[in-house]
Design a protein around this motif. Structure first.
Motif, mmCIF file in Angstrom:
data_model
loop_
_atom_site.group_PDB
_atom_site.id
_atom_site.type_symbol
_atom_site.label_atom_id
_atom_site.label_comp_id
_atom_site.label_asym_id
_atom_site.label_seq_id
_atom_site.Cartn_x
_atom_site.Cartn_y
_atom_site.Cartn_z
ATOM 1 N N CYS A 6 44.925 -2.239 -12.427
ATOM 2 C CA CYS A 6 45.925 -3.292 -12.105
ATOM 3 C C CYS A 6 45.985 -3.272 -10.607
ATOM 4 O O CYS A 6 46.261 -2.933 -10.485
ATOM 5 C CB CYS A 6 47.491 -2.969 -12.450
ATOM 6 S SG CYS A 6 49.093 -3.972 -11.923
ATOM 7 N N SER A 7 45.279 -4.844 -10.146
ATOM 8 C CA SER A 7 45.150 -4.442 -8.700
ATOM 9 C C SER A 7 45.939 -6.186 -7.612
ATOM 10 O O SER A 7 46.049 -6.591 -7.156
ATOM 11 C CB SER A 7 44.012 -5.444 -8.013
ATOM 12 O OG SER A 7 42.799 -3.994 -8.358
ATOM 13 N N CYS A 8 47.072 -5.861 -8.226
ATOM 14 C CA CYS A 8 48.285 -6.426 -8.445
ATOM 15 C C CYS A 8 48.327 -6.226 -6.596
ATOM 16 O O CYS A 8 48.523 -7.345 -5.233
ATOM 17 C CB CYS A 8 49.801 -6.027 -8.290
ATOM 18 S SG CYS A 8 50.319 -4.548 -8.883
ATOM 19 N N CYS A 9 48.392 -5.458 -6.059
ATOM 20 C CA CYS A 9 48.587 -4.696 -4.763
ATOM 21 C C CYS A 9 47.856 -5.076 -3.525
ATOM 22 O O CYS A 9 48.006 -5.867 -2.392
ATOM 23 C CB CYS A 9 48.570 -3.389 -4.226
ATOM 24 S SG CYS A 9 50.306 -2.506 -5.227
ATOM 25 N N PRO A 10 46.390 -5.000 -3.703
ATOM 26 C CA PRO A 10 45.022 -5.650 -2.555
ATOM 27 C C PRO A 10 45.428 -7.374 -2.837
ATOM 28 O O PRO A 10 45.234 -7.790 -1.724
ATOM 29 C CB PRO A 10 43.776 -5.478 -3.409
ATOM 30 C CG PRO A 10 44.283 -3.792 -4.659
ATOM 31 C CD PRO A 10 45.642 -4.208 -4.557
ATOM 32 N N THR A 11 45.676 -7.516 -3.381
ATOM 33 C CA THR A 11 45.343 -9.413 -3.638
ATOM 34 C C THR A 11 46.802 -9.599 -2.722
ATOM 35 O O THR A 11 47.312 -10.450 -2.262
ATOM 36 C CB THR A 11 45.468 -9.908 -4.988
ATOM 37 O OG1 THR A 11 46.279 -9.513 -5.869
ATOM 38 C CG2 THR A 11 43.936 -9.704 -5.421
ATOM 39 N N TRP A 60 46.824 7.430 8.260
ATOM 40 C CA TRP A 60 45.902 8.371 7.166
ATOM 41 C C TRP A 60 45.514 8.213 6.174
ATOM 42 O O TRP A 60 45.187 6.824 5.947
ATOM 43 C CB TRP A 60 47.865 9.000 6.943
ATOM 44 C CG TRP A 60 48.197 8.728 5.662
ATOM 45 C CD1 TRP A 60 49.308 7.915 5.453
ATOM 46 C CD2 TRP A 60 47.894 9.462 4.500
ATOM 47 N NE1 TRP A 60 49.014 8.143 4.306
ATOM 48 C CE2 TRP A 60 48.507 8.354 3.188
ATOM 49 C CE3 TRP A 60 47.127 10.260 3.783
ATOM 50 C CZ2 TRP A 60 48.944 8.612 2.041
ATOM 51 C CZ3 TRP A 60 47.532 10.674 2.382
ATOM 52 C CH2 TRP A 60 47.366 9.544 1.430
ATOM 53 N N ALA A 61 44.621 9.456 6.005
ATOM 54 C CA ALA A 61 43.931 9.391 4.245
ATOM 55 C C ALA A 61 42.508 8.140 4.615
ATOM 56 O O ALA A 61 42.056 7.462 4.372
ATOM 57 C CB ALA A 61 44.513 8.603 3.740
ATOM 58 N N VAL A 76 44.695 12.590 -1.799
ATOM 59 C CA VAL A 76 44.643 11.109 -2.225
ATOM 60 C C VAL A 76 43.796 10.072 -1.056
ATOM 61 O O VAL A 76 43.514 10.484 -0.117
ATOM 62 C CB VAL A 76 46.466 10.563 -2.166
ATOM 63 C CG1 VAL A 76 46.124 9.194 -1.836
ATOM 64 C CG2 VAL A 76 47.179 10.939 -2.522
ATOM 65 N N GLU A 77 43.029 9.283 -2.472
ATOM 66 C CA GLU A 77 42.169 8.594 -1.047
ATOM 67 C C GLU A 77 42.417 7.464 -1.561
ATOM 68 O O GLU A 77 42.695 7.296 -2.990
ATOM 69 C CB GLU A 77 40.811 9.271 -1.342
ATOM 70 C CG GLU A 77 40.547 8.995 -2.319
ATOM 71 C CD GLU A 77 38.787 9.708 -2.823
ATOM 72 O OE1 GLU A 77 37.893 10.106 -1.631
ATOM 73 O OE2 GLU A 77 38.331 9.570 -3.936
ATOM 74 N N ARG A 78 41.766 5.961 -0.545
ATOM 75 C CA ARG A 78 41.859 4.909 -1.095
ATOM 76 C C ARG A 78 40.991 4.477 -1.567
ATOM 77 O O ARG A 78 39.766 4.756 -2.568
ATOM 78 C CB ARG A 78 42.048 3.759 0.099
ATOM 79 C CG ARG A 78 43.088 3.997 1.031
ATOM 80 C CD ARG A 78 43.541 3.127 2.375
ATOM 81 N NE ARG A 78 44.715 2.944 3.590
ATOM 82 C CZ ARG A 78 44.660 3.878 3.686
ATOM 83 N NH1 ARG A 78 43.880 4.894 4.177
ATOM 84 N NH2 ARG A 78 45.914 3.773 4.198
ATOM 85 N N SER A 79 41.397 3.216 -2.866
ATOM 86 C CA SER A 79 40.308 3.101 -3.866
ATOM 87 C C SER A 79 40.325 1.649 -3.601
ATOM 88 O O SER A 79 40.363 0.757 -2.978
ATOM 89 C CB SER A 79 41.383 2.588 -5.933
ATOM 90 O OG SER A 79 39.975 2.454 -5.746
ATOM 91 N N SER A 92 50.183 0.632 5.445
ATOM 92 C CA SER A 92 49.580 1.786 5.264
ATOM 93 C C SER A 92 48.624 1.645 3.279
ATOM 94 O O SER A 92 47.786 2.157 2.809
ATOM 95 C CB SER A 92 50.101 3.242 5.062
ATOM 96 O OG SER A 92 51.390 2.796 4.018
ATOM 97 N N GLY A 93 49.202 0.590 2.983
ATOM 98 C CA GLY A 93 48.542 -0.026 2.091
ATOM 99 C C GLY A 93 46.902 -0.594 2.446
ATOM 100 O O GLY A 93 46.236 -0.569 0.766
ATOM 101 N N VAL A 94 46.966 -0.721 3.337
ATOM 102 C CA VAL A 94 45.311 -1.254 3.358
ATOM 103 C C VAL A 94 44.540 -0.333 4.241
ATOM 104 O O VAL A 94 45.390 -0.040 4.821
ATOM 105 C CB VAL A 94 45.268 -2.866 3.136
ATOM 106 C CG1 VAL A 94 45.898 -2.658 4.870
ATOM 107 C CG2 VAL A 94 43.797 -3.080 3.617
ATOM 108 N N GLY A 95 43.322 -0.108 3.723
ATOM 109 C CA GLY A 95 42.428 0.546 4.336
ATOM 110 C C GLY A 95 42.139 0.160 5.774
ATOM 111 O O GLY A 95 42.441 -1.477 6.200
ATOM 112 N N LEU A 96 41.930 1.210 7.264
ATOM 113 C CA LEU A 96 41.404 -0.232 8.556
ATOM 114 C C LEU A 96 40.137 -0.999 8.273
ATOM 115 O O LEU A 96 38.952 -1.889 9.069
ATOM 116 C CB LEU A 96 40.746 1.273 9.697
ATOM 117 C CG LEU A 96 42.420 1.541 9.972
ATOM 118 C CD1 LEU A 96 42.073 2.734 11.051
ATOM 119 C CD2 LEU A 96 43.357 1.187 10.689
ATOM 120 N N ASP A 97 39.419 -0.529 6.741
ATOM 121 C CA ASP A 97 37.676 -1.120 6.374
ATOM 122 C C ASP A 97 38.140 -2.376 6.213
ATOM 123 O O ASP A 97 37.226 -2.690 5.413
ATOM 124 C CB ASP A 97 37.466 -0.059 5.442
ATOM 125 C CG ASP A 97 37.844 -0.042 4.421
ATOM 126 O OD1 ASP A 97 38.912 -0.473 4.109
ATOM 127 O OD2 ASP A 97 36.679 1.036 4.006
#
Length: 678
Positions: free
Chosen positions: A421-426, A653-654, A413-416, A385-390
């Motif tokens: 602090c970009s620990c999650c995407p990486t 979702w989102a 809420v919408e994804r960014s 859920s933490g990463v969008g389908l894109d």
């Protein structure tokens, strides 16, 4: 002439086999169950391959581009020049480059890519140039040692216990270096990591500098360097950092403030005395994973007892139904027992990733399916859920509920695309391409099948090559097929995980339970004939001499399950959640007349399923009829009306604009509260 990736792997595995033989006497012990490396598992799965591919083509390039545009790369360039001013926000921003290199390295072994490999080489040169002569590597200080980052302190490691993240940076460097070496056979990043690790081992130890790292991860990284090199000092230093916890006199042990008593960093008491998950959830997850590593490699029974108790605490009192951990936003931390609020749930994506790392290690220690049940719950729900389908939009936190009711402050809420602090995407970039490594485990003549992902795996059992092919449409369908293809007739036990959700266990505790039991039993066939099987530690075990062309079928009942929570979880009283297979579902506004906070789904509702290949990259939705509370402001009346109800997988979702979402659905009207809103 440079060898291709496949040739590199052949040489690498040969070298690793020699290294293993040379160091086996030094290591003595290891996990009772060994993972089958992800490179031995070639995926062709309809659910996971699109995600792995978009991670390679979109997420990793976007992450590197953002490391460039935000100044993370520039920090290394300035550190190499020993001139300039640290130009990003946090002293751990270096790790975003390390983690993306790690993910890109995993991805290179799946998708050979000369341009990507060349770009990584250029980054490694910049990292090397930024490293100080004695191995120290920390751009937030090296750029200008006279004025380091305000979190860093005037001297090296002065504030490591709290905020500097110097050893955290090192840990992610080591993990990236191990992945890069394994994927490419190149030593360029590994040599940088070893030089830094040698410095760390020289500085810290029982008769040297004392500190418990403020943000764990170096312990896991040091274990990986130990596995590659066989150098005992790396394992000893990893254990030293773990053992150092709970011995610092500078905390106020009487304070209830976790920042003042050390609990925020899991430093409030020795690890062997800890029995509750406490403090920052990501740090905790990394610590528990490292404790599992060290327990396996040293035979430390006290470590094992401690993490067993902590695991029980998490699974029975501190995990959300979609596998998220770390409920409290203030400090990104675990709350008290049963403190699992929906409206303010935090659930950092990194914490879900740490939960996967930890639970796989617990499986390798104990060989019980319960750990893979939790891993699967986190993986298919609270993690992706933490990463969008894109592939280029992210959640840092993963909400349980978005409504416009009282106390919610119209939270939307919408994804960014990125965060300061970009620990999650990486972190996502390094987890996604390694999925294949969690599918199988092997112990002597036992082959564990943990995840149901279409793939072709090759391994050795009884010194014979065995191929196992999975064919399925999981998680949408429970019909699973396994083709067993040994090079010659080979006796071994095939152990197929029976997921808890297929055995009437929502989670391996009383925190959540299914409202009604399944009526169907899991079916297993061998070569078309039903077989009786024994269940050992949650695995359907079939022991026989396997021959070329043997086919095993397993049918998991894919009913819609209603989940209720332990009454101690006050936010979930009078509500139910929905699950089908491994997927937890949610209600989202576009499918339910624009809102979900007014919906009541009766406890006895019957659900149908519908495959929607046109929706959200292809999903199966759940449908029933519900009651909606309707307010007529003109007549000052409140009424209910029946309307169609649709639920979608939580991970999806989102993606259709801002609006309401809910996992825990009210099953009846208890009361109506009138409030005034301006």
């Amino acid at each position: 002439m440079k060898p291709n990736i496949a040739e590199t792997w052949k040489h690498l595995f040969y070298l690793c086999s020699l290294l293993s033989a040379a160091t086996v006497q030094a290591q003595h012990r290891d996990y009772p169950i060994q993972a089958v490396p992800f490179t031995n598992v070639k995926l062709n799965d309809g659910f996971w391959m699109p995600r792995i591919r978009i991670n390679h083509t979109v997420t990793i390039p976007a992450s590197f581009e953002r490391c460039e545009s935000t100044g993370r790369v520039k920090n290394f360039e300035m550190a190499a020049a020993r001139s300039g001013k640290f130009c990003t926000v946090y002293p751990f921003d270096d790790t975003d480059i390390y983690k993306t290199i790690e993910g890109a390295s995993f991805s290179l072994s799946l998708y050979p890519d000369k341009a990507l490999e060349s770009y990584i080489d250029t980054l490694i040169i910049k990292i090397s140039n930024a490293q100080e002569p004695d191995g120290y590597l920390y751009t937030a200080r090296t750029i200008n040692p006279a004025e380091p980052h305000r979190w860093a302190g005037k001297e090296r490691w002065e504030k490591e216990r709290e905020l500097s993240h110097e050893l955290y940076n090192s840990g992610h460097l080591y993990e990236a270096a191990a992945a890069h070496y394994q994927a490419t056979g190149k030593r360029s990043l590994l040599d940088i990591a070893l030089k830094n690790a040698d410095l760390v081992c020289a500085v810290f130890g029982p008769d040297k500098k004392h500190v418990a790292p403020g943000h764990e991860v170096i312990e896991m990284g040091l274990v990986k360097l130990y596995r590659i090199t066989g150098a005992q000092k790396y394992l000893e230093t990893a254990k030293y950092f773990i053992d150092e916890r709970g011995h610092y006199s500078g905390y106020d042990a009487t304070s209830k403030d976790p920042w003042k008593n050390g609990a925020y960093w899991q430093d409030h008491k020795p690890v062997v005395a800890q029995d509750e998950a406490i403090g920052h959830a990501v740090r905790a997850g990394y610590l528990y994973a490292a404790m599992a590593d060290v327990a396996a490699l040293t035979g430390d029974a006290a470590y094992l007892k401690a993490i067993d108790g902590i695991w029980d605490n998490v699974v029975s009192k501190k995990i959300y139904v979609q596998g998220g951990i770390g409920a409290i936003g203030d400090g990104e931390r675990f709350g008290d027992n049963y403190q699992l609020p929906n409206a303010t749930a935090y659930n950092e994506t990194c914490a879900a990733i740490a939960n996967v790392y930890w639970n796989y290690r617990m499986f390798m220690l104990h060989g019980h399916s319960r750990y893979m049940d939790i891993l699967e719950r986190s993986l298919y729900n609270g993690l992706i859920s933490g990463v969008g389908l894109d592939g280029k939009s992210f959640f840092y936190t993963n909400a349980m509920e978005i409504t416009k009711g009282e106390g919610h402050k119209d939270r939307e809420v919408e994804r960014s695309g990125w965060f300061p602090c970009s620990c999650c995407p990486t972190n996502v970039t390094r987890l996604i391409p390694s999925i294949g490594g969690y599918v199988y485990g092997k112990k002597d003549n036992d082959l564990f099948v943990n995840l149901f992902i279409s793939s072709n795996a090759t391994l050795q059992i009884n010194k014979r090559d065995v191929s196992i092919i999975q064919e399925n449409n999981y998680p949408w369908n429970g019909n699973l097929l396994f083709r067993i293809d040994p090079s010659a007739a080979t006796p071994f036990a095939l152990k197929l995980r029976i997921p808890g959700w297929a055995a009437n266990e929502a989670v391996p505790s009383d925190l959540y339970r299914f409202a009604a039991p399944l009526q169907k039993k899991v079916e297993v066939k061998v070569n078309g004939k039903a077989v009786a099987y024994t269940v050992n530690n949650g695995y359907a075990t079939i022991s026989r001499t396997w021959k070329k062309g043997d086919v095993v079928e397993m049918v998991l009942p894919m009913e819609v399950r209603k989940i209720v929570a332990n009454p101690e979880v006050k936010d979930d009283l009078g509500r139910m959640a929905l699950q089908r297979g491994p997927l937890v579902y949610c209600a989202e506004w576009p499918d339910n007349n624009g809102m979900v906070s007014n919906i009541i789904v009766p406890a006895d509702a019957s659900f149908t399923t519908e495959a929607r290949p046109d929706l959200l990259n292809g999903i199966t939705i759940l449908k029933t009829e519900a009651s909606a509370v309707i307010i007529d402001s003109a007549s000052n009346t409140v009424s209910t009306q029946r309307q169609p109800f649709t639920a979608i997988p939580y991970y999806a979702w989102a993606h259709r604009g801002k609006g309401e979402m809910m996992i825990w659905l009210p099953t009846s009207v208890k009361q109506v509260t009138l409030i005034s809103r301006e």
